[in-house]
Motif scaffolding. Structure first.
Motif, mmCIF file in Angstrom:
data_model
loop_
_atom_site.group_PDB
_atom_site.id
_atom_site.type_symbol
_atom_site.label_atom_id
_atom_site.label_comp_id
_atom_site.label_asym_id
_atom_site.label_seq_id
_atom_site.Cartn_x
_atom_site.Cartn_y
_atom_site.Cartn_z
ATOM 1 N N TRP A 63 18.658 18.513 4.013
ATOM 2 C CA TRP A 63 18.759 17.609 2.968
ATOM 3 C C TRP A 63 18.979 18.589 1.833
ATOM 4 O O TRP A 63 18.408 19.291 1.715
ATOM 5 C CB TRP A 63 17.429 16.732 2.757
ATOM 6 C CG TRP A 63 17.208 15.696 3.981
ATOM 7 C CD1 TRP A 63 17.397 14.659 3.959
ATOM 8 C CD2 TRP A 63 16.628 16.169 5.377
ATOM 9 N NE1 TRP A 63 16.941 13.839 5.136
ATOM 10 C CE2 TRP A 63 16.637 14.854 6.043
ATOM 11 C CE3 TRP A 63 16.171 17.135 6.017
ATOM 12 C CZ2 TRP A 63 15.885 14.845 7.319
ATOM 13 C CZ3 TRP A 63 15.817 17.161 7.313
ATOM 14 C CH2 TRP A 63 15.609 15.964 7.854
ATOM 15 N N ARG A 64 19.881 18.227 1.239
ATOM 16 C CA ARG A 64 20.024 18.689 -0.338
ATOM 17 C C ARG A 64 19.054 18.629 -1.230
ATOM 18 O O ARG A 64 18.565 17.415 -1.448
ATOM 19 C CB ARG A 64 21.455 18.407 -0.913
ATOM 20 C CG ARG A 64 21.760 18.737 -2.301
ATOM 21 C CD ARG A 64 22.768 19.781 -2.302
ATOM 22 N NE ARG A 64 22.739 20.064 -3.812
ATOM 23 C CZ ARG A 64 23.736 19.850 -4.585
ATOM 24 N NH1 ARG A 64 24.735 19.119 -4.365
ATOM 25 N NH2 ARG A 64 23.538 20.378 -5.863
ATOM 26 N N SER A 65 18.309 19.469 -1.927
ATOM 27 C CA SER A 65 17.240 19.451 -2.677
ATOM 28 C C SER A 65 18.012 19.667 -3.897
ATOM 29 O O SER A 65 18.867 20.142 -4.528
ATOM 30 C CB SER A 65 16.002 20.360 -2.401
ATOM 31 O OG SER A 65 15.437 20.398 -3.233
ATOM 32 N N VAL A 74 18.144 23.688 0.160
ATOM 33 C CA VAL A 74 18.234 22.630 1.225
ATOM 34 C C VAL A 74 16.840 22.734 1.854
ATOM 35 O O VAL A 74 16.310 23.888 2.102
ATOM 36 C CB VAL A 74 19.286 22.692 2.186
ATOM 37 C CG1 VAL A 74 20.706 22.283 1.326
ATOM 38 C CG2 VAL A 74 19.405 24.072 2.952
ATOM 39 N N HIS A 103 20.043 13.703 0.926
ATOM 40 C CA HIS A 103 19.659 14.261 -0.285
ATOM 41 C C HIS A 103 18.223 14.030 -0.258
ATOM 42 O O HIS A 103 17.555 12.927 0.294
ATOM 43 C CB HIS A 103 20.289 13.707 -1.559
ATOM 44 C CG HIS A 103 21.386 14.021 -1.529
ATOM 45 N ND1 HIS A 103 22.446 13.112 -1.065
ATOM 46 C CD2 HIS A 103 22.600 15.117 -1.969
ATOM 47 C CE1 HIS A 103 23.747 13.575 -1.125
ATOM 48 N NE2 HIS A 103 23.714 14.771 -1.606
ATOM 49 N N THR A 104 17.219 14.882 -0.825
ATOM 50 C CA THR A 104 15.752 14.506 -1.110
ATOM 51 C C THR A 104 15.590 13.328 -2.218
ATOM 52 O O THR A 104 16.613 13.020 -2.780
ATOM 53 C CB THR A 104 14.965 15.640 -1.484
ATOM 54 O OG1 THR A 104 15.515 16.196 -2.766
ATOM 55 C CG2 THR A 104 15.358 16.852 -0.624
ATOM 56 N N PHE A 107 15.940 14.579 -5.551
ATOM 57 C CA PHE A 107 17.625 14.733 -5.897
ATOM 58 C C PHE A 107 17.833 13.152 -6.250
ATOM 59 O O PHE A 107 18.651 12.974 -7.321
ATOM 60 C CB PHE A 107 18.148 15.404 -4.614
ATOM 61 C CG PHE A 107 19.654 15.723 -5.059
ATOM 62 C CD1 PHE A 107 19.827 17.064 -5.648
ATOM 63 C CD2 PHE A 107 20.639 14.711 -4.885
ATOM 64 C CE1 PHE A 107 21.187 17.332 -5.693
ATOM 65 C CE2 PHE A 107 22.006 15.060 -5.126
ATOM 66 C CZ PHE A 107 21.999 16.527 -5.641
ATOM 67 N N ASP A 108 17.790 12.409 -5.323
ATOM 68 C CA ASP A 108 18.132 10.985 -5.375
ATOM 69 C C ASP A 108 17.857 10.533 -6.819
ATOM 70 O O ASP A 108 18.452 9.808 -7.564
ATOM 71 C CB ASP A 108 17.620 10.099 -4.602
ATOM 72 C CG ASP A 108 18.252 9.881 -3.124
ATOM 73 O OD1 ASP A 108 19.311 10.798 -3.064
ATOM 74 O OD2 ASP A 108 18.080 9.302 -2.067
ATOM 75 N N ILE A 129 28.185 16.564 -6.846
ATOM 76 C CA ILE A 129 28.364 15.788 -5.899
ATOM 77 C C ILE A 129 29.620 14.854 -6.468
ATOM 78 O O ILE A 129 30.081 14.759 -7.505
ATOM 79 C CB ILE A 129 27.186 14.999 -5.794
ATOM 80 C CG1 ILE A 129 26.638 14.255 -7.009
ATOM 81 C CG2 ILE A 129 26.024 15.343 -5.048
ATOM 82 C CD1 ILE A 129 25.398 13.357 -6.981
ATOM 83 N N THR A 133 29.018 9.599 -3.687
ATOM 84 C CA THR A 133 28.001 9.999 -3.342
ATOM 85 C C THR A 133 26.824 9.159 -4.386
ATOM 86 O O THR A 133 25.998 8.924 -3.998
ATOM 87 C CB THR A 133 27.827 11.570 -3.286
ATOM 88 O OG1 THR A 133 28.717 11.932 -2.522
ATOM 89 C CG2 THR A 133 26.335 11.730 -2.763
#
Ligand SMILES: [Zn+2]
Length: 352
Positions: A63-65, A74, A103-104, A107-108, A129, A133
């Motif tokens: 998961w991208r952080s 990540v 994504h975390t 991040f979201d 991104i 996305t």
């Protein structure tokens, strides 16, 4: 690990155990190996209910952080599946990310906030991104908020309008809350059925609590509002009223312009070129040209006029009383909305 709490803080993870940190210097990538804490483990990814385990899924996932300074980061963890009585076989929930997200949560949330506050380019370049996305993230975050917050609670004074997109080919119907000054609802389309779906969502009780509805004079809005909120005061919003007055003013200007052209055309041709010696050449239909150019001077607010535009207005006041009167009426109307309330009601009609 001694600094595990610091790392957990930096990575924004809660209810999780940090197993190991790896740093890939060539890639500039930090990989944090994590697992959900005991209480967060084995839960359905969709409803969060504790479920029976199903299998190990498809191995480790990332998961991208949020970046740590200039380093990308990540989280990596197993992604086992569970068997939920309601949702069937699904990937188990993880506390650091929303279901089906790459994504975390942190991040979201940051992307969703930026999408509201910044330009499209700023969001995509800063967060590295694609714009697509960003769309997926906003959808996840808003679904999450909708599950917790009722945006339609306590509405009293609302505004309904339409906005166009795709260069005016498509439309959205939007509803705002005048009290909180927020957008509360939007949907594609601009017709009765679209607006009906908003009132369906609002429900009968909350419709009854609406006291004021502002809108432009579109029939489809008026008809639906009259039926769904019969006791609410319906008002035209100031923006549209002034826009109508400005359009009416422009009709008068165009009529004056046409008169001037007609008059110039009817003048004997020999008089057209006669000009005083030494003066710059002037067009034979000078008055018509001046009226054409006065368009912006008539539209603009008086305090925003350039010297040239102020000059044009003074010329109109002197030479065309009818057009000047139309201008004063438009400005008078605008003034009523500018000062608002009682002062607006008491504002005197312009001296015409
Ligand atoms: Zn479930």
């Amino acid at each position: 690990m001694r600094n595990s709490r610091l790392w957990a803080g930096l990575l924004g993870i809660e209810s999780a155990v940090l197993e190991n940190i790896e740093y890939d210097e060539d890639e500039g990538l930090l990989v944090a190996h994590v697992r959900p804490s005991r209480s967060a483990r084995g839960r359905c990814g969709r409803c969060g209910r504790r479920c029976r385990g199903y299998d190990q899924g498809q191995g480790r996932r990332r998961w991208r952080s949020l970046d740590l300074g200039v380093i990308r980061a990540v989280l990596e963890a197993d992604a086992p599946r569970v068997s939920c009585p309601e949702h069937g076989v699904v990937v188990a929930a993880v506390p650091w990310a929303r279901h089906d997200a790459g994504h975390t949560r942190a991040f979201d949330d940051q992307v969703a906030w930026l999408a509201v506050a910044c330009s499209k380019t700023a969001v995509t370049e800063l967060m590295r991104i694609a714009w697509r996305t960003v769309g997926a993230i906003i959808t996840r975050v808003s679904a999450d908020i909708d599950a917790r917050v009722d945006r339609l609670a306590g509405l009293h004074r609302i505004g309904i309008d339409e906005i166009s997109y795709k260069r005016g080919y498509r439309f959205l119907t939007v509803v705002v809350d005048h009290d909180s000054r927020r957008l509360i609802w939007a949907a594609p389309g601009r017709d009765k059925a679209t607006l009906e779906s908003f009132f369906d969502l609002l429900g009968e009780d909350r419709c009854a609590q609406i006291t004021h509805v502002s809108a432009d004079a579109a029939d489809w809005i008026a008809a639906v509002v009259a039926r769904r909120c019969p006791t609410a005061v319906r008002c035209a919003d100031a923006f549209h009223v002034v826009a109508w007055a400005t359009r009416a003013l422009d009709d008068v200007r165009r009529a004056a312009w046409n008169d001037a052209r007609r008059q110039a055309r009817s003048e004997p041709r020999r008089n057209r070129g006669k000009q005083p010696r030494g003066s710059p050449p002037r067009p034979w239909n000078e008055r018509a040209v001046a009226l054409k150019n006065a368009r912006y001077a008539l539209w603009k607010n008086p305090d925003a006029l350039t010297a040239d535009q102020a000059h044009r207005l003074a010329w109109i006041a002197k030479t065309d009383p009818r057009l000047h009167r139309a201008y004063l009426l438009k400005e008078g109307l605008r003034h009523v909305f500018a000062v608002k309330g009682e002062a607006g009601k008491e504002a005197e009609a312009p001296q015409v």
